[in-house]
Design a protein around this motif. Structure first.
Motif, short mmCIF file in Angstrom:
data_model
loop_
_atom_site.label_atom_id
_atom_site.label_comp_id
_atom_site.label_asym_id
_atom_site.label_seq_id
_atom_site.Cartn_x
_atom_site.Cartn_y
_atom_site.Cartn_z
N THR A 147 0.83 -1.20 0.00
CA THR A 147 0.00 0.00 0.00
C THR A 147 0.87 1.25 0.00
O THR A 147 0.65 2.20 -0.77
CB THR A 147 -0.93 0.01 1.23
N ARG A 176 1.33 3.80 -3.11
CA ARG A 176 0.99 5.20 -2.86
C ARG A 176 2.13 6.12 -3.32
O ARG A 176 1.90 7.16 -3.93
CB ARG A 176 0.73 5.39 -1.36
N GLN A 213 -8.48 3.68 -6.19
CA GLN A 213 -8.61 3.22 -4.81
C GLN A 213 -7.36 2.49 -4.33
O GLN A 213 -7.17 2.31 -3.12
CB GLN A 213 -9.82 2.31 -4.68
N THR A 257 -4.94 3.28 -1.07
CA THR A 257 -5.66 3.94 0.02
C THR A 257 -5.84 2.96 1.16
O THR A 257 -5.70 1.75 1.00
CB THR A 257 -7.03 4.44 -0.45
N ARG A 262 -13.70 4.39 -0.65
CA ARG A 262 -14.62 5.53 -0.67
C ARG A 262 -16.02 5.03 -0.40
O ARG A 262 -16.46 4.01 -0.93
CB ARG A 262 -14.56 6.22 -2.03
N THR A 297 -8.14 12.40 -6.69
CA THR A 297 -7.39 11.24 -6.23
C THR A 297 -5.92 11.56 -6.11
O THR A 297 -5.27 11.23 -5.12
CB THR A 297 -7.60 10.07 -7.20
N ALA A 349 -5.23 13.60 -3.13
CA ALA A 349 -5.27 12.81 -1.90
C ALA A 349 -3.96 12.07 -1.70
O ALA A 349 -3.44 11.99 -0.58
CB ALA A 349 -6.43 11.81 -1.96
N PHE A 350 -3.41 11.53 -2.78
CA PHE A 350 -2.14 10.82 -2.67
C PHE A 350 -1.02 11.76 -2.27
O PHE A 350 -0.19 11.45 -1.43
CB PHE A 350 -1.78 10.13 -4.00
N THR A 385 -1.36 12.71 1.48
CA THR A 385 -0.97 11.69 2.45
C THR A 385 0.51 11.37 2.37
O THR A 385 1.07 10.85 3.34
CB THR A 385 -1.76 10.39 2.19
#
Length: 515
Positions: free
Chosen positions: A395, A399, A434, A437, A441, A452, A455-456, A459
């Motif tokens: 993950t 990411r 997705q 993550t 969602r 998206t 968001a990446f 984080t």
């Protein structure tokens, strides 16, 4: 990077280059070549799962997955030996032991993750299944090897009626397909995992079909030195089993089934030298005839199973109590070759009395819950998000890959093109967004690719250490494992093989359950 003595690292010090740092180049290189395939097929698996999901199929595939586990075969294999089919029983042990061992060998060798969740939802009745690596699928290996081996016996059987042969063959095809498709449906494996797993199972079945009879004859006619050499060869294979980069339980299952294999071969050789065996079949056949009746046949099974559980319930705690001092002495003498993720005897006082883990053969106290699961197949777990260290690393790595791609796209695309891409998100792109993550969602409306990417980026920047620590705090932690457990497993499961194939012949004779 500081490491603890047991091979684990503090969550805040974990690196996205974990596998590059943990694996030698000859193992890391093929892993990196296969990893893009695992990532590429994940959105397609999510699309397939989404298209065909239903409560009924969830229950069906979660339940049938149990029919491809080591536990299922370990419980029902003894029947073959106690009902006059030792050759079939040994053949099944051979293909299953080889399948579990070599699939586990490859898993720990390459350390490839399962397809990411999300976008996949993992459906299972076994909470520990996701702790293992994904490539190849052991379920698929077991199912295909058993199905092909039994099909070959049916094709050569002239005593069964055509209707029975057809029904049996159809059942085996349905069985194998249910296991293979179920691994995809349940989000536990990808296409590559089940294809290679099935290929490995077919290869193992071919070896058993071609060389199995010759192997059986050799075992029954071997000398004591030859049998001892066989035991040493298997022990060497166990010792060279690759060390995984993460705390993966594949090695435990490999040891257990390798030990059962050793026990069965030694027991067959020993029983063939005795005078109690049936002369009607092979030299290692425990005497049995159908005319003893169903009651006595059932009693044979009940007594045998109780003795197996009694052996393990007595021997395992005893060994876990007496072996640690022995291991401490050997460790001081420099004679111990420790494995990663196993705590050395010098680092603990005693082993806890009741270790909770996913045994190949369940604890006696676990039987009621197993029967409850069989009666209520809808009791399955649906999990979303990382479940193991391998999941968490993948993950984080994916990411980071997406973050870098996002930065590259921002430099390479004009605002006009980025704006246009916001309105052209396909279903596969939605699933791909997705990946990486922590949780799915909740809204059915997919966010745009720009959202998206943001968001990446959000984080991945600034708080990577905190985010990494949070990620690893969410996953199921494998229990502490102790160095003495390897030898304990070897002795306990070798003993089970000896009891099933050899000892029960004398027990049945003494208590009046022999024909």
């Amino acid at each position: 990077m500081d490491k603890k003595s047991n091979g684990r690292t503090d969550a805040g010090l974990r690196s996205l280059n974990h596998y590059q740092n943990s694996l030698p180049k000859w193992r890391y290189y093929p892993r990196q070549k296969l990893l893009p395939v695992v990532r590429f097929e994940t959105p397609y698996l999510a699309w397939f799962q989404d298209k065909v999901r239903s409560p009924m199929l969830d229950s069906y595939f979660a339940f049938t997955a149990n029919l491809g586990t080591h536990t299922f075969f370990m419980i029902f294999l003894p029947v073959l030996f106690w009902c006059g089919y030792p050759s079939l029983g040994r053949g099944m042990v051979n293909v299953l032991a080889a399948g579990v061992f070599f699939s586990g060998f490859i898993k720990d060798l390459l350390c490839l993750p399962r397809p990411l969740s999300p976008p996949l939802q993992r459906i299972t009745m076994s909470g520990s299944a996701a702790l293992e690596y994904g490539f190849p699928s052991t379920h698929s290996t077991n199912a295909v090897s058993v199905a092909i081996y039994l099909l070959s016996l049916l094709w050569n059987n002239t005593t069964l009626s055509p209707a029975v042969r057809f029904a049996s063959q159809a059942a085996l095809y349905i069985y194998a397909l249910s296991i293979i498709i179920g691994r995809l449906y349940c989000g536990m494996h990808g296409f590559l995992d089940v294809i290679i797993g099935s290929g490995l199972g077919a290869l193992i079945a071919w070896f058993q079909i071609v060389y199995g009879p010759t192997w059986d004859n050799w075992i029954l006619e071997a000398s004591g030195k030859e049998v001892l050499l066989l035991v040493l060869v298997v022990l060497v294979l166990i010792r060279i089993h690759p060390e995984p980069a993460d705390d993966c339980p594949c090695f435990d299952d490999s040891v257990s089934f390798a030990a059962v294999f050793i026990g069965c071969q030694v027991a067959a050789w020993d029983l063939s030298k005795s005078m109690i065996t049936s002369a009607e079949l092979t030299a290692d056949t425990i005497p049995y005839r159908l005319d003893i009746g169903w009651l006595r046949t059932s009693l044979r099974f009940i007594v045998g199973v109780l003795i197996i559980f009694a052996w393990r319930e007595f021997t395992k705690p005893l060994l876990l109590r007496i072996l640690p001092p022995v291991f401490r002495g050997l460790e001081k003498a420099g004679l111990i070759l420790p494995r990663r993720f196993f705590t050395h005897a010098s680092e603990y006082g005693k082993v806890p009395g009741h270790l909770k883990d996913d045994e190949v053969l369940p604890n006696f106290s676990d039987i009621p819950s197993i029967l409850t699961s069989i009666r209520h197949p809808r009791r399955r777990a649906i999990s979303i998000g990382p479940q193991s260290e391998a999941d968490a690393y993948e993950t984080l790595a994916y990411r980071e890959k997406r973050r870098r791609e996002s930065i590259s796209d921002n430099y390479g695309l004009s605002g006009k093109h980025r704006q246009a891409s916001k309105h052209s998100v396909s279903k596969l792109e939605e699933y791909e967004s997705q990946m990486g993550t922590v949780s799915p969602r909740q809204s059915p409306d997919a966010p745009t690719s720009t959202q998206t990417s943001s968001a990446f980026e959000e984080t991945a920047n600034g708080s990577s250490t905190e985010d990494e620590a949070q990620m690893f705090s969410m996953i199921k932690k494998p229990r502490v494992r102790y160095d003495v457990e390897v030898v304990t497993r070897l002795i306990v499961y070798m003993g089970i093989g000896v009891i099933v194939v050899d000892v029960m012949a004398y027990v049945f004779d003494v208590i009046g359950l022999a024909p």
